[in-house]
Structures are given as C-alpha cells and as structure tokens.
Design a protein around this motif. Structure first.
Motif: not given
Lengths: 382, 925
Positions: A108-117
């Motif tokens: 997941i790459l959020t609109s705030a540019n944070k990545e989650y796996l």
C-alpha cells in the motif's frame, strides 16, 4: 419463621447493574491505518481491500483512506497486480485466478507517500458450503447453520459472513395518505393517487436486510473430523423474518491459524466483554507493517483465500407452526377529516379506508413497510 | 441434648461463683455494690468513703497508702471488683475476710483463707517433696487458677532450682465453654514484654523468681490478673470469663498494648465478634470481606473476594483453615467467602513478618481458626438470612476432655443470581459448606485435633452450561508437651480442590472439563522455650502435590477429541528455625531462616525450547519424557525472616522487618477477578518459581491508657517471576502453557495508617493506606515487552483507600454498626480509538491499564437486636438488620466498550448498584 421469610422477600428489590457510560478523553489512537480484506486465490478470484483510518471512540462515521495505490505482490516473482479505487475506501482487483500454491502480499502506498507491506501468506482453497440447514431449538427460535465437509487431515479455520434478507408484506393496503399542511402536520386524509384512486403499492412489499456485524469464526481444531457445523443466525420465535420469505447468504473463507487468532482476539476485545470474568483487552497486532516506522500500529490481517458463497430461502410455508402475527387492529376515527384527530394519530397510525362519516386507520407498521426496509426488490429475490 | 441455661443465668452463676469461692465458706452474695467516681483520688480519702458505702472495714498502714492515688469509676459494681480495678496499676493488694474486713497491703497479700488442700493431706503422697506443691509441673492435672486475689504458689520455697528465672507455662481457657483462648496476652507487670498464647491457648512465660502479678488480656474476654509466687518452673492454667456475660461492664477491652510490645508486625487479628458486627452484603458474616476493610488489603472489585495484600496477587495468599490449604475460599463465583462464621474463632492476617513456619506464598498468610467446641455442655445455633440457612452444634464428647463442633450452611437462593447482570438471568445455583472439628485431650500433655471441611458450589448458567467447584480438606493434628520448655505439633492432612464444567450448548461440541488439585502434607513443628531471652521454633514441612491440569471429554454425540493433560507432581519440602531473642526489656529481635526445596516430579513430558528467545510453538525444539518418580527439576533457596522491635516508652515502639518468600504454585488466570475456573500450575523447568522480598517499618503508639491504638507502617516489596499473560493467551487445556505466559517483575510500596479505638461504647477503626503496585515486562527474550517495557499499574493498584468501621453499643441488647469506604478506582485498559472491521465498529487497545474506573465509595450499616436475657429461656434469639451500600451509589466494577449491532457502546457495570437491605435471624440453644 414464615413471617420473616415474607419480610425478606419484600425487602428484595431489583438491582439494575449496567448503564451507558462514556469515559472522557481517551481517544489518542486516531488516524491509524486499518486494512481489511482478502487476497483472492483460486479460479476467478476478485481481491477486495478496504482502507480506513481509526477515529475517535465517540465517532460513528468511517474515515476512508482515498487515493492510495494498492498492488498484490507474488513471492519470488516480479509480477504485480494492481487494485483500482472505488467508493468508500474500497480497492478492487480484476478477476485474477491466482494459484493457491503461491505466496502473496499487498503493498500500500498512501497518498501521503507512506509505504505499508503485509507479510507473505500462502493461498488457500475454501471447501464449498455443503448445505445451510435450519431447525427450531427448544424455545422455538429458528437456528440456521452452515455445514461443510472435508477430507483434509489438518484442521480448518474459518471466517464467515452471513447476510440476511426477508420480505415484509403490509397487512393493510391503502389508497390513502395523510394530507399535510405547510408545517407537516396532518390535517386530513386524501387519495394517494388522486386520479385513479388505486392502492399504494410502493409501501405494500419491502425487503429488510441485516448484514453480519459480528465476527463469525470457527475451527475444526480439536474435533475428530474436519466437518463444520456452525450457527450463522438465530431468528426469534415467531419473528417477522419468517413472515413471508426469508433468505440468508453465507460467505465462507478458509483462513490461516494466525488470521484466526487475530480475529479471535478482536472478537474478545470488542464483543465478549461485560461479564464479571472478562479476559483483559489486549493489543492487536496484525500482519501489516509500515516500512518507514515499524513501530506504527497498523490494524488488519490480510490473508489469501478463496470465497465460497451459498444462499438459501426459507418460506413461511416450510416452517410449521410459525405464528408470526402483528396486532393490526384498525381503529375508526370520528368525525372524519377532523384536523386535530389526524395530527394526533399521524405518527402511529395510517389511514386505510375512508367513508362518508369516518376514517379507518391502522397501525403504521401494518401499512407502511418502507419503515423497515427497501421497497426495491433485490436482484436475487425470486 | 442438654439445653443450655440462659445468658443471664450463666452470668449470675459466674459472678456468684467468683464471689462464693472468694468468700470461702461464707454466706454468698454479701459483697456489696458501690457507686463511686473519682479521678486521681488519694487512697486515704477514698477508703473511708468506701467504708461508709459498703459497711466493710479497711485495715491498712497509713504510710503505705500515704501518697497513692487511683482512678476509680464504678456504677453499682461489686466492691471487690472496684478495688481490683482501682489497684490494677499499683502494687497495692487487698484481701477480704469473712468478717467484712478488708486488708490493704503493699506487695504482699494477706491470706484470709487456707489453701484449698490444707486439710486434705491424705490426698497427697506423703514423703515426697511434691506433696505440698500445688501448682507444680509434676502434678498430674493442673486445676485452673480462678481467683484474682489469691496467691498461687508455684514450686517449693526451698526448691533446688537455683536459676534466677523460672518458666511458667499453661493454658488459657474460656471458663464458660472450656475452649482454649488463642492470642491472649500474659504479662508480668506493665513494663514487661507480654507473651501470647498460641492457637491451643498455650503460653510460656519466663519470670524472675519471686512474687508477681500477671495480667491476662484477650479480645472479647474480661481482663484479669493472677497473683503468684514463683519458686520453680511450673504450670498455671487460667480460665477467662467471656465479656459477653458481664452485665456490669460494657467496655470492650481488646488486646491492648499487644501491638506495641509484640515482636510481630503487619499482623491483623479479627475475632468472630468483630467479624459478625461489620455489615456486609446480604448480611452473611463474611471473613474475607471483613479482612478487606483492613489497611493494605484490596480486591479488584465487589464480585471478588480475592485478596490483594500489599500489592500481591490473589493467588499469593496462603489461606489456611486449621492448617488446611483452601484453594478457593469463595462461594458464588467470589461473592461470598466459603467460611462459616459460626464455627470460626478468629482470623489472623500476616501482611509482613510472616512466621518462619509458613511458606509457599509471596504476599500473606491468612489463618482462619475454627473453634474447638464447648467442652462443658451442648450448645448450638441456627440462623436464617437472605442467602443461607445455618446450623451448628457443639458440645463435649467427654466432659472437659474432648469436644466437637459441627457447622453447616446451605443456600436456597436462586434469586441471587437474578440480581447479577443479564448474562446470568436464566441461571440456577446452590452451594453448601460443612465444617467439622473435634478436639481430644489424650492426656495431660497430649492433645489431638481433627478437622474436616467440605464446600461445594454448583451453578447452571442459562441451562446449557454448568459449573461446579469445591474444596475438601481433612487434617489431624497432635500436640505434645514434653515439659515446660518443649512442645511439638505434628499435623498431617489432605487438601483437595476441583472444578468441572459441562457444556451442551452446541451438541457437536458438547464437553465435560475437569480440573483438580490434591496435596498431602506433613508438618512438624517444635517450640523450645530456652530461657527468658530465647525462644526457638523449628520444624519441617513437606507437601506432595498432584494436579490434573485438565481432562476434556466429549458429551453425547459430540465430535471433540478428548484431551487429558498429564498430571503434574511435585514435592515441596522446607526446613526452618527461628529464634526470638529478647536482648533487653525494650529491645527484641526475631530471626529465622526457612530453606525450601521444590522438586518437580515425573511422570511428565517436558517441552524444550531454543535458549534466549521467546518460548513459542515455533521455538520448541522437542520434548523429553520423564518416568514416574524422576526428579525433573529442583529449585531451592533460603528464605529469611528477620524482625526487630524497640519499645521507647511504655506505650510506643518501633519495629522493622525483612521477609523473603518463595512460591512454587500459582493460579493462571487472564481474567481481572480470580475466577473459580482458574487453573493452578506448579513451577516446572520452563516456569520458574516466584520470589519476593519485603522491607517494612512500623511505628506504634497507644494513647489514653491504651484506649486508642495507632500505627503507621511503610513497606517496599519487590517481586520476581510474577506471571502475566501474552495477549490472547489460552490457559485451559494448553499442553505448552509456558508459551502463553511471561514472567514479570513487580514492585509495591505503601504507607498504612490505622487508628483503632478498642473500648468504650463506641469502638472501631479508621484505616488509610497509600499504596502502589507496579509491574514491568521488558525482557524481550520472553516476548514483546508490555507497555514498551515501562512499569504499569497492576489491576488492583488503588493508591488511596480509606475505611472506617465503627460499632456503637446502645445497650446490652442493641448495637449499631456502620462502615464507610472510599478508594481510588482500579486501573483498566480503555480503547484509544475506533475503527470498522468485519462488519462492525471495533475498538483499538494499546497500553495496558492506562486508565482508571471512577472512584469507589460505599457506606453500610447494621443494627443487632438481641432477644431478652430472661432466665429459664430455652432459646435466645437475635435479629440483625442492615443495609449494604446505603447511598445506593452505582460503584463501577468495570467500564467496557462493546460492539453491538455494529455500533460501539460504552457501559459501566456495577455489581451492587443499589441499596441492599437484609435481615438475619439467629437462635441459640
């Protein structure tokens, strides 16, 4: 001695014990990412992932996470499958038919540019639902259960969702409605269709829904075989659900033991509280992590599995002795069309018949089915 | 069955008998009653006054009484009693003869009668030096010394014993019932360190040779004294008059000066009278609820009688009923304690300074002592209350030699469960408990005691799940007195606790679950009273445990796989010795060591894990099977118990103690309250024993002639190996339970203040405690640290706690009790946010116990009405009525948030959210 006993009995009052309570100022965990959904494996599987954020305890509306980029990644492969954003934080893939032998995760790459796996999880096939059975229990309630058979030697862990729909037909049909003044107060009864004087069919037949709100999980761990028999819904004795026709749609997912433990903990934390011997609420750690701040709390467990669906219908005729009956006794209002009388009856009664001298009204629930559900017939309804 | 005489009758007999024996051969009832009231009056003024009122003549040496002042306050009281009281703290003595003459002397006593056996020489054995020894140790039986103003001569004046001090031993009994009086204090003179009788009423006192006046005090008993001339070691048995039967005195004199001068600190004793006058819920006299009013004792809430003593967990208390370990001392899931107050003599709680003879638990020892039964006549009582009916009977098996007591309680109250939260509404329940005990005097030096206890609870929740649990304890105790200096106690018994659950909610998963714990024990204790400076105690304890951790069987056509977890066995041995050393009159020290040795025994399969990483199913490397009788793992360590006391002035002292404790068995529970279905687990190779150390310091001062007792105690405690649970732990039927628990550290500290008024029409206590209990789990080799490794408060951490318990005697027949308690709300884990998942609103939890429920406040009262005291009445009845939670405050037991139909709702759950009136009716016969 007897006297004492009587005195004692008189002294016993009823003690109410539970009351609503909202503790103040405890919502410090807002704005955390919540990920819900499965990576769909097996033939034609469509992956649905929903992104929301935690809110304050007192809030009731969901906070949807928009404009994120979600992809499914395959272990040992560079192939990725994108999901497209829909309404209400829902992200959906194409029908992918991912092989059950593979291992998958989502990024997941959020609109705030944070990545989650999420962690890699193995794909699973879910046994088909063999049957959905129903029987009445000792107090007369109707219990509806799902049944699956399996020859697999290892235990299954399941999650289910059960959505119920039932048809409601109003006891009284009417061609009338209240005539309202500018402030919305009833001042008289008038025809619904001023021209044809025909019956109002839009409030005659409706369909009420009850979607699964409880976490339904079960496992065959500790059982001599891996067959499943699990209660999905209980209809109170003589309830409206079986007044005409009832339907239940069960979705079944075979999940991993870890996903099961996650949901079990969530169930304990949110549904099984309030007794004297409660287990203490505990931290909930899922399988999704932020790559930049590993300590960040991310709620959710993304597993890879297949969805199995089965729907059944039960009509009232199939259930002997189901005594669903509403006290729909009409009442006569005299004199007819007297505004104060109408205003008085307005919220509880509905006009069903009109004569020269009086108006017959019936209880609003007996006439207006849209108070319960939608008057649009669902597509699956026969 | 012989019907007992009425209260008034016994009272009169007792009084008359006293007078009668004192007058010796005289017409009885001629001692006049006087009414005088003076403060610090000169004797030379007082005596003529008394002559005028009484018609008696005083003879005295004017020089002796020249400057003697006394306090005197008597309202129509017997003259001799008035004088004894007036002279209690002086060295003035008096004697009354048959001709209405009263002789006032200093130090020596004028004998107005001859010794009882003066003319009975034929009965004694001529030619032996023993023949004239009246109270000698070699005498076969020691008759009780009943007279306050008689001089009892112990040994012969020409005794060959040349030691400067002699040892006086004996038993203190209740004159009315013949039962021993435990906890009575015997002191020689006001400045001396008192000795305390043990549970058998036995005492050993060291005195310089010569003339003494000893004072005997005991809770609920009339204070008395004896004059004695000690030439040699000897025995002196004393019968005390119960205070209940004195019409003239309304004062309740408790163990005054006791707390100041005793070496023991952190000890609280409650006798059954106090116990019964504290108002409790539904009026069931409840041992554990009264213990909860003491400083330093807390519980998680009203639904639980689990005690948290000075920051300890509920399973860290050793609860002993006449030496038998009671694993679950509660009925109805913890609402009531399972001890029948009718059969209980007293309760003692050791919060610190735990005697060396006790071990195996970290926090406290709660001794519940049963009465021995009336040795003189058959008596009994029956009662009916809101919850239970009670019956008890006691009497001599052989008069003055052996007695029995039997007590039973049973419930008839399903309605009680209906008062509980909705979940329990369609429930049925019942419970009973039976106490039985006999005491036999086998010979002069041997006593045998047998005790049995059975309790059982059965509940049927919503018709498809049933719970049952119960205790069964049997013990035999033999006390042997070797001589004045040595005695031994050997106790053996079996303790059993079991619970079972049956559920048929889902026929495919219907099951039956059983758990039980059994222990067989042998305790040998020796008391050696070496000399006036040293008293030694030593002994050996041995406990053999066998636990069946879980047996899970299908019911009917259920498809569950049966699980039977291997039984656990262990042997716990301990050897101990202690010395009570009186260095000087004000300074004393008691030091002891207890060496405990715990061995986990086969047959058992033990899982092995990778070292240095958290124990999980994935780090399990295998398992080792041990055969029956193998010593799988042995833990051993010494435990130190050191206490010191220094008396400053007569009525003020400072005490300090250091205690170390070890615990090898613990209950596993991840619920807030201790549930009856918690399992007990022995320490094993993967779960280390718990250990703890407590430092405490106390300051004690009595005021106003000991009418007010005050104490201030502070403590610091450190605990290791305290078990906590991983999130979502499975504790029942878990074959690798070590993977679900984590070992934490705990610290507790606090300050306890107690002000007690011990006599007067109004008596009671006010206690305040400030206490904290903090736990910490930061060892990442065990799993994820809790609350990021920071200290977090334990579930029962309630910093401020104030309790007032008061009793006011309006008259002999009416008394009024009132108590009030306030405490900080307990810590709780509240959600910090909301989200939507699986179709419904959900709550998010993070840090454990970061919030608190609202504060707790409650007030109760009770009125006791005794029936009339008419003579020749077969039955005596009494009523108690009262109200629990007088203000009707909805004190929260918990606050929780739950997802209902998809929405999050917060609730506050109160157990007794209303005023609860009650009525109790008792008859005695």
């Amino acid at each position: 001695m007897k006297k004492i006993y009587v005195v004692m009995m008189m002294m016993i009052a009823v003690y109410s014990c539970k009351e609503k309570y909202i503790a103040s100022g405890v919502s410090t965990g807002t704005g955390l990412l919540v990920v819900e959904g499965f990576i769909a494996t097996g033939p034609g599987g469509v992956t649905n992932i929903r992104l929301t954020r935690t809110t304050r305890l007192t809030d009731s509306a969901n906070l949807y996470e928009k404009k994120a980029v979600i992809t499914i990644q395959v272990f040992g492969s560079t192939t990725t499958y994108p999901l497209t954003e829909g309404a209400n934080g829902m992200y959906t893939s194409a029908a992918l038919s991912l092989p059950v032998t593979g291992k998958y995760r989502i990024r997941i790459l959020t609109s705030a540019n944070k990545e989650y796996l999420s962690d890699y999880v193995g794909g699973k096939l879910t046994p088909a639902i063999d049957s959905i059975s129903w029987k009445r229990n000792s107090v007369g309630d109707m219990e509806i259960s799902t049944n699956s058979k399996s020859t697999q030697s290892t235990p299954y862990y399941y999650q289910w969702r059960a959505d119920q729909t039932w048809e409601i037909v109003s006891e009284y049909t009417t061609a009338l409605k209240y005539k309202l003044d500018a402030t919305g107060i009833a001042v008289g009864a008038t025809f619904w269709d001023a021209v044809s004087h025909k019956n109002d069919t839009t409030i005659k037949r409706c369909w009420q829904n009850l979607n699964s709100t409880a976490i339904r999980i079960g496992s065959t761990e500790g059982l001599t075989n891996n067959d499943t028999h699990e209660l999905m819904a209980t209809i109170p004795k003589d309830g409206i659900q079986l007044g005409v026709l009832y339907s239940i749609n069960v979705r079944q997912y075979s999940i991993s033991k870890e996903a099961y433990r996650f949901l079990e903990k969530m169930k304990k934390n949110t549904e099984q509280l309030g007794s004297i011997f409660d287990a203490q609420p505990s931290e909930l750690s899922g399988n999704i992590h932020s790559t930049s701040t590993p300590s960040e709390i991310v709620v959710g467990y993304v597993d890879a599995t297949q969805e199995q669906v089965k729907r059944i219908f039960i009509s009232r005729a199939q259930v002997p002795d189901w005594r669903y009956m509403r006290p729909c006794k009409p009442e006569v209002i005299l004199p007819a069309n007297y505004p104060d009388t109408f205003a008085y009856y307005q919220s509880d009664y509905y006009p069903v018949n009109l004569s020269a001298t009086d108006v017959i009204v019936a209880g609003r629930p007996c006439v207006v089915c849209t108070d319960y559900g939608s008057n649009i017939k669902p597509s699956f309804w026969p | 069955m012989a019907i007992k005489k009425t209260v008034r009758f016994s009272l009169l007999t007792a009084l008359l008998l006293m007078v009668c024996t004192m007058m010796y051969g005289q017409n009885q009832a001629t001692i006049p009653r006087v009414t005088v009231n003076y403060k610090q009056v000169l004797l030379k003024v007082l005596l003529p006054e008394l002559e005028k009122h009484s018609g008696y003549r005083f003879f005295y040496d004017a020089i002796i009484i020249d400057s003697v002042k006394v306090d005197i306050s008597a309202n129509n009281e017997l003259l001799d009693k008035v004088l004894s009281t007036a002279f209690a703290n002086t060295d003035i003595h008096f004697s009354i003869d048959a001709d209405k003459n009263i002789f006032i002397t200093k130090e020596t006593l004028v004998k107005t009668t001859l010794p009882p056996d003066f003319f009975n020489e034929a009965k004694t054995k001529p030619g032996t030096t023993d023949s004239v020894v009246y109270f000698g140790e070699k005498e076969k039986t020691v008759p009780p010394a009943t007279l306050e103003n008689k001089l009892y001569i112990i040994g012969l004046p020409n005794s060959r014993n040349t030691k400067p001090r002699v040892a006086i031993t004996g038993y203190i009994h209740d004159a009315k019932t013949g039962e021993p009086v435990a906890g009575a204090t015997i002191s020689a003179g006001s400045g001396a360190t008192p000795v305390v009788t043990d549970q058998f009423g036995y005492y050993a006192l060291s005195l310089p040779r010569g003339r003494h006046t000893i004072n005997i005090k005991s809770l609920g008993m009339r204070e008395t004294k004896r004059q004695l001339m000690a030439h040699d070691d000897g025995g002196l048995n004393i019968d005390l008059q119960s205070e209940v039967i004195t019409l003239s005195a309304v004062t309740v004199r408790t163990d005054r000066t006791n707390q100041v001068r005793n070496m023991q600190m952190g000890l609280q004793r409650i006798d059954v009278k106090t116990l019964k006058q504290v108002p409790v819920v539904f009026g069931e006299a409840d041992v554990l609820r009264v213990v909860l009013t003491l400083p330093g004792v807390k519980s998680v809430g009203e639904a639980s009688t689990g005690l948290n003593v000075r920051g300890g967990a509920a399973d860290q208390n050793l609860i002993l009923l006449n030496d038998a370990t009671v694993y679950n001392p509660s009925h109805v899931f913890g609402l009531f304690s399972a001890f029948n107050a009718e059969t209980i003599k007293d309760v003692q709680l050791y919060k610190s300074g735990i005697p060396v003879k006790y071990g195996g638990r970290l926090s406290s020892v709660l001794e519940v002592n049963m009465r021995e039964g009336n040795k003189k006549e058959y008596t009994g009582s029956a009662g009916i209350g809101l919850i239970t009916s009670r019956f008890n009977i006691e009497g001599p098996l052989k008069k003055d030699k052996s007695s029995f007591i039997f007590g039973g309680r049973t419930t008839y109250a399903d309605w009680l469960l209906k008062l509980l939260p909705d979940e329990y509404k369609n429930s049925r329940g019942s419970f009973y408990d039976i106490n039985f005990s006999t005491s036999h005097e086998l010979g002069k030096n041997d006593n045998l005691y047998l005790t049995g206890y059975i309790s059982n609870d059965r509940f049927n929740l919503n018709n498809d799940t049933s719970y049952n649990y119960g205790n069964r304890n049997f013990s035999a105790k033999w006390k042997h007195v070797f001589n004045n200096r040595w005695y031994s106690i050997v106790t053996t018994g079996i303790d059993h606790y079991q619970y079972g659950i049956e559920s048929s909610k889902d026929s495919a998963k219907a099951y039956k679950l059983a758990f039980d714990i059994n222990q067989l024990y042998l305790k040998t204790h020796v008391n050696y009273f070496a000399n006036s400076k040293h008293t030694f105690e030593f002994g050996f304890n041995s406990i053999l445990y066998k636990i069946h951790p879980g047996n899970y069987q299908p019911l009917g056509k259920s498809t569950i796989i049966p699980i039977d977890i291997d039984a656990e066995q262990a042997l716990e041995n301990a050897l101990y010795i202690s010395d009570k050393y009186t260095i000087s009159e004000p300074f004393g020290i008691e030091a002891g060591i207890r060496y405990s040795l715990f061995s986990y025994l086969g047959a058992k399969t033990i899982n092995t894990y990778l070292p240095g990483v958290p124990l999980t199913e994935s780090t399990q490397t295998g398992s080792v099977k041990y055969n029956s009788g193998t010593f799988i793992k042995t833990y051993q360590a010494p435990e130190f118990r050191i206490a010191a006391r220094y008396v400053f002035m007569n009525d003020m002292s400072i005490k300090a103690s250091i205690n170390t404790q070890r615990q090898y068995i613990q209950s596993l529970s991840n619920t807030t309250a201790m549930a009856p279905t918690d399992i007990w687990k022995l320490s094993d190779p993967n779960i280390k024993p718990q250990s703890g150390i407590q430092y405490s310091l106390g300051l004690y001062k009595n005021f106003r002639d000991n009418m007010y007792e005050t104490s201030l105690e502070v403590y610091y405690k450190h605990m290791d190996g305290f078990l906590d649970y991983k999130s979502g732990a499975t504790l029942v039927l878990n074959k690798h339970i070590e993977t679900d628990v984590v070992s934490t550290k705990g610290k507790a500290y606090g300050l306890e203040l107690l002000l007690k008024k011990t006599n007067g029409k109004l008596n009671g206590w006010i206690s305040y405690s400030y206490s904290r209990t903090l736990l910490q789990m930061k060892d990442s080799t065990q799993g994820d640290p809790v609350n990021k490794g920071a200290f977090y408060p334990a579930n029962y951490d309630k910093p401020h706690d104030i309790t007032i318990a008061a009793n006011y005697k309006i008259s002999h027949r009416y008394s009024f009790s009132w108590n009030a308690t306030y405490s900080t709300g307990r810590p709780i884990t509240l959600p910090i946010g909301r989200f939507d998942y699986a179709g419904g609103g959900r709550t998010l939890y993070a840090d454990r116990n970061a919030n608190r429920i609202p504060d707790y406040f409650r007030m109760d009262f009770a009125i006791t009405l005794d029936g009339n005291h008419k003579v020749n009445q077969t039955f005596h009845n009494s009523f108690t009525f009262g109200a629990y939670n007088l203000t009707g405050r909805k004190n929260p037991y918990s606050v929780y948030y739950v997802s209902e139909r998809g929405a999050i709702n917060g609730y506050k759950l109160s157990i007794f959210g209303n005023i609860i009136p009650y009525l109790n009716y008792n008859i005695r016969f």
